[in-house]
Scaffold this motif. Sequence first.
Motif, PDB file in Angstrom:
ATOM      1  N   SER A 181       0.888  -1.166   0.000  1.00 42.77           N
ATOM      2  CA  SER A 181       0.000   0.000   0.000  1.00 42.77           C
ATOM      3  C   SER A 181       0.928   1.219   0.000  1.00 42.77           C
ATOM      4  O   SER A 181       2.130   1.068   0.154  1.00 42.77           O
ATOM      5  CB  SER A 181      -0.883  -0.033   1.240  1.00 42.77           C
ATOM      6  OG  SER A 181      -0.154   0.444   2.348  1.00 42.77           O
ATOM      7  N   TYR A 338      -3.846   9.541   0.770  1.00 44.96           N
ATOM      8  CA  TYR A 338      -4.481   8.657  -0.222  1.00 44.96           C
ATOM      9  C   TYR A 338      -5.704   8.032   0.414  1.00 44.96           C
ATOM     10  O   TYR A 338      -5.801   7.965   1.647  1.00 44.96           O
ATOM     11  CB  TYR A 338      -3.505   7.569  -0.696  1.00 44.96           C
ATOM     12  CG  TYR A 338      -3.122   6.574   0.364  1.00 44.96           C
ATOM     13  CD1 TYR A 338      -3.790   5.361   0.495  1.00 44.96           C
ATOM     14  CD2 TYR A 338      -2.084   6.845   1.263  1.00 44.96           C
ATOM     15  CE1 TYR A 338      -3.447   4.451   1.477  1.00 44.96           C
ATOM     16  CE2 TYR A 338      -1.734   5.944   2.258  1.00 44.96           C
ATOM     17  CZ  TYR A 338      -2.414   4.749   2.361  1.00 44.96           C
ATOM     18  OH  TYR A 338      -2.086   3.842   3.340  1.00 44.96           O
ATOM     19  N   ASP A 340      -7.443   5.039   1.627  1.00 42.85           N
ATOM     20  CA  ASP A 340      -7.113   3.657   1.964  1.00 42.85           C
ATOM     21  C   ASP A 340      -8.330   2.787   1.664  1.00 42.85           C
ATOM     22  O   ASP A 340      -9.409   3.022   2.207  1.00 42.85           O
ATOM     23  CB  ASP A 340      -6.748   3.591   3.451  1.00 42.85           C
ATOM     24  CG  ASP A 340      -6.161   2.242   3.832  1.00 42.85           C
ATOM     25  OD1 ASP A 340      -6.330   1.290   3.045  1.00 42.85           O
ATOM     26  OD2 ASP A 340      -5.545   2.157   4.893  1.00 42.85           O
TER      27      ASP A 340
HETATM   28 MG    MG Z   1      -2.180   1.055   5.178  1.00 42.67          MG
END
Ligand code: MG
Length: 389
Positions: A181, A338, A340
């Motif tokens: 991620s 961002y 998630d």
């Molecule tokens: Mg994460």
Amino acid sequence: MEREKQLAVVHYHEIALKGKNRAFFERVLVSNIEKIAGEGVRVKRISGRILVEFSGNREDIKKILLRVFGIRYFAFAKKTKADINEIKKASLSFFEKPYPASFRIEASRSEKNYPFTSQDLAIEAGAHVKENTNIKVDLENPARTIYIEVVEGSALIYDDKIQGPGGLPVGTAGSVISLISPGFDSPIASLKVMKRGCEVEFVHFHSYPQTTRDSIESVEKIVGVLSEFSPASLKLHLVPFLDIQKRIIKDVPNSLAVIMYRRWMLKIAETLAQKSGAKALVTGDSIGQVASQTLDNIASISEAVKMPILRPLAGYDKEEIIDNARMAGTYSISSLPYDDCCNLFTSGSPETHSNIDAVKKAEDSIKDELQELAEEAIKNREEKIVQTN
Ligand code: MG
Ligand code: ATP
């Protein structure tokens, strides 16, 4: 000024211990230095060390060698014939005014038929330096140390050992799939297994178009940074995860949603690993860092797959991970905001001590549908080859 041919001598450590694999490890290390450095260097193996010849700037080569796993330390060296007078002269050339308060010479030789023992070499060269400079010899706590290595008819002389990144050369441990991620953790987890010799393939799950493509763009940039530590470009799978999340959220209690997301991320990663021959999965979990990373939840998540899951950051504090991210060059990208995908459709408090039977029961009635959606997601994935930025 630094345009003439220069030399770095590279030392490795653990690879020397690996018995009959030694030649293989050394070959991979040589090839990795060549590939990571690119054009303009010549890399050669000589009894127990590697010589890197280059004509560019020392700082540039230093930055490169600091990214080649398997290097224990390196030094910019002068090379002379293994002749005692030449060695003396070269040793002296390291001392310019203002002189250090004291010095010591450490010598080694790899040919036992060389006419001087290591100790004699150090004494001879040391006496020459002292006569010409009057600097005091201090074997215990010298202000400066000069190293002399006699190898294959030459002498390598240097004064500054630069600590390398350590570890094992990438490509000597087999391959793994890392779940990545844009956060701080998983890029560093990936780097830790690269450091232990693994080739890494990456998988990122996204919820586009429910979320923006920000996470995808950040992950691509992060994999670009990681590729600077790799002899080859890196593969990244971008897997659409939204339909799976929607199906999960419809029937699974909200408190178990993230656990269920993670189980299906792992299942998909395991399928990709089986396709590519990877032998383990990697995640950025650190024990207790967030709700999904309690031991109970780690157990409920891990149960989804058979393949070993490596969690190199299990024992790291967030601060240590962030320090690592700064050093690796992923910090600024991981700092960007961002969406998630795991926060999507979840609200309230997640279960912190899940029970595997309850998790499996919640999954049971939708398992076949999820399996189909997982196959669909794998089919619809994008595959990117990410080069060094
Ligand atoms: Mg994460
Ligand atoms: P990270 O900083 O790596 O995002 P985190 O502290 O945010 O980790 P979680 O979000 O709970 O922790 O994720 C735990 C691990 O699950 C991550 O380290 C990563 O390996 C994996 N993971 C989480 N989200 C994704 C995703 N969207 N795609 C791929 N893997 C993911």
